[in-house]
Enzyme design. Structure first.
Site, short mmCIF file in Angstrom:
data_model
loop_
_atom_site.label_atom_id
_atom_site.label_comp_id
_atom_site.label_asym_id
_atom_site.label_seq_id
_atom_site.Cartn_x
_atom_site.Cartn_y
_atom_site.Cartn_z
CE LYS A 94 0.94 1.34 4.54
NZ LYS A 94 1.51 2.54 4.76
CG ASP B 277 -0.25 0.33 8.51
OD1 ASP B 277 -1.24 1.14 8.73
OD2 ASP B 277 0.81 0.33 7.99
O1 C5P Z 1 0.20 -0.72 14.89
P1 C5P Z 1 1.80 -0.87 14.58
O2 C5P Z 1 2.19 -2.19 15.19
O3 C5P Z 1 1.94 -1.09 13.18
O4 C5P Z 1 2.49 0.23 15.11
C1 C5P Z 1 3.90 0.51 15.07
C2 C5P Z 1 4.20 1.52 16.08
O5 C5P Z 1 4.12 2.59 15.50
C3 C5P Z 1 3.52 1.51 17.37
O6 C5P Z 1 4.04 0.82 18.54
C4 C5P Z 1 3.62 3.16 17.61
O7 C5P Z 1 4.84 3.57 18.11
C5 C5P Z 1 3.55 3.78 16.20
N1 C5P Z 1 2.01 3.98 15.92
C6 C5P Z 1 1.48 4.93 16.46
N2 C5P Z 1 0.45 5.69 16.11
C7 C5P Z 1 -0.51 4.83 14.95
C8 C5P Z 1 0.28 3.73 14.45
C9 C5P Z 1 1.66 3.17 14.93
O8 C5P Z 1 2.24 5.84 17.34
N3 C5P Z 1 -1.53 5.25 14.74
#
Ligand code: C5P
Length: 294
Positions: A12, A137
């Site tokens: 994406k 995501d």
């Molecule tokens: O959700 P995911 O594991 O992909 O997110 C990885 C990191 O990115 C999270 O631990 C956080 O630090 C950051 N993040 C965030 N806000 C979001 C998505 C991700 O702060 N909306």
């Protein structure tokens, strides 16, 4: 009943990414427009009687239980009580930790593939909440096409499709950790009110309808920390891109071109300069759903 399948795991890009504020759970509240593109990894999934195992042809991808596809398989098995195991082999084409959602897409593809192979009764709602628990995501990859993402990105809604036949994806060859990128945000650029995304700007622009005022709040911090990414963006524009923007938390930058020739010439130039570069196009929801199983 099939015991082996191949699943495409599409990448994406984010047409826009607005970071509103840091939430109490530590995540950031987002408004983003996701888009599936034609670059994909391929998952070969085989049903087994034993454990879950993952292998990947790219040595930078872990094959242990930290692999997101591995975690997805474990969670699905726990949630449904499936008695099978699986061998998952990942053909990696999407740059790792590159802002193109590769790991998240692999997790979604594993869930979609295993639900079919294991024939487990799992409802859409349960599947999407399982997906959201794996990463912000991941739920988007149950939809595909052009979609609005809100919350931490996990709440997704269909949008009118953006069609863009000539995209160039360019990556400098190093990984950028999402957590670090969010951690570098020194100021939150948007007020604590949901901004209205200018959908009216999804206006026809030559043969590509795209959000003309598109921006990514994470771009500034990545460009400042990694001058090579800023250079990549400048190069895309100087090679004829009408628009260039970093995707997600970087470091991949995409360029929008108005013809295939210019896009391919830019791809060659970028490769000669030592970058990873790949021409791509948008994949709408219909094509996404029709081609996910090979
Ligand atoms: O959700 P995911 O594991 O992909 O997110 C990885 C990191 O990115 C999270 O631990 C956080 O630090 C950051 N993040 C965030 N806000 C979001 C998505 C991700 O702060 N909306």
């Amino acid at each position: 009943m099939a015991t082996e399948i191949k699943v495409r795991s599409y990448a994406k890009i984010n047409w826009t990414l607005d970071v509103l504020f840091k939430r109490e759970d530590g995540y950031h509240e987002l408004r983003t427009i996701y888009q599936t593109v034609s670059l994909y990894d391929r998952l070969h999934i085989a049903r087994t009687g034993g454990e879950i195992s993952v292998a990947c042809d790219d040595g930078r991808v872990p094959s242990d239980e930290t692999n997101l596809a591995h975690r997805a398989a474990n969670r699905l098995r726990e949630a449904t009580g499936a008695r099978y195991g699986a061998r998952i082999e990942i053909e990696k084409r999407i740059p790792v930790a590159g802002g193109l959602g590769g790991g998240s897409s692999n997790a979604a593809a594993a869930l979609i593939g295993l639900a079919r192979l294991w024939q487990v009764p799992v409802g859409d709602r349960e599947m999407v909440s399982l997906a959201a628990s794996l990463g912000s995501d991941v739920p988007f990859f149950f939809l595909g096409g052009t979609a609005l993402g809100i919350g931490r990105g996990e709440e997704v809604y269909r949008l009118e499709e953006v069609l863009c036949p000539h995209l160039l994806l360019a990556n400098p060859g190093f990984e950028v950790a999402t957590t670090d990128t969010y951690g570098r945000l020194s100021r939150l650029t948007r007020p604590e009110t949901a901004r209205i995304i200018p959908f009216t700007l999804l206006a026809a622009n030559g043969n590509c309808a795209l959000p003309l005022s598109a921006s990514n709040d994470l771009e500034e911090v990545v460009l400042a920390a990694y001058p090579k990414v800023a250079e990549l963006k400048r190069r895309l524009l100087s090679l004829g891109a009408q628009h260039a923007l970093m995707s997600g938390s970087g470091a991949t930058v995409f360029g929008v071109f108005d013809n295939l020739g210019a896009c391919e010439r830019a791809q060659n130039e970028m490769r000669q300069a030592g970058c990873w570069a790949e021409c791509a196009r948008t994949i709408n929801r219909q094509e996404y759903n029709d081609t996910i199983f090979e």
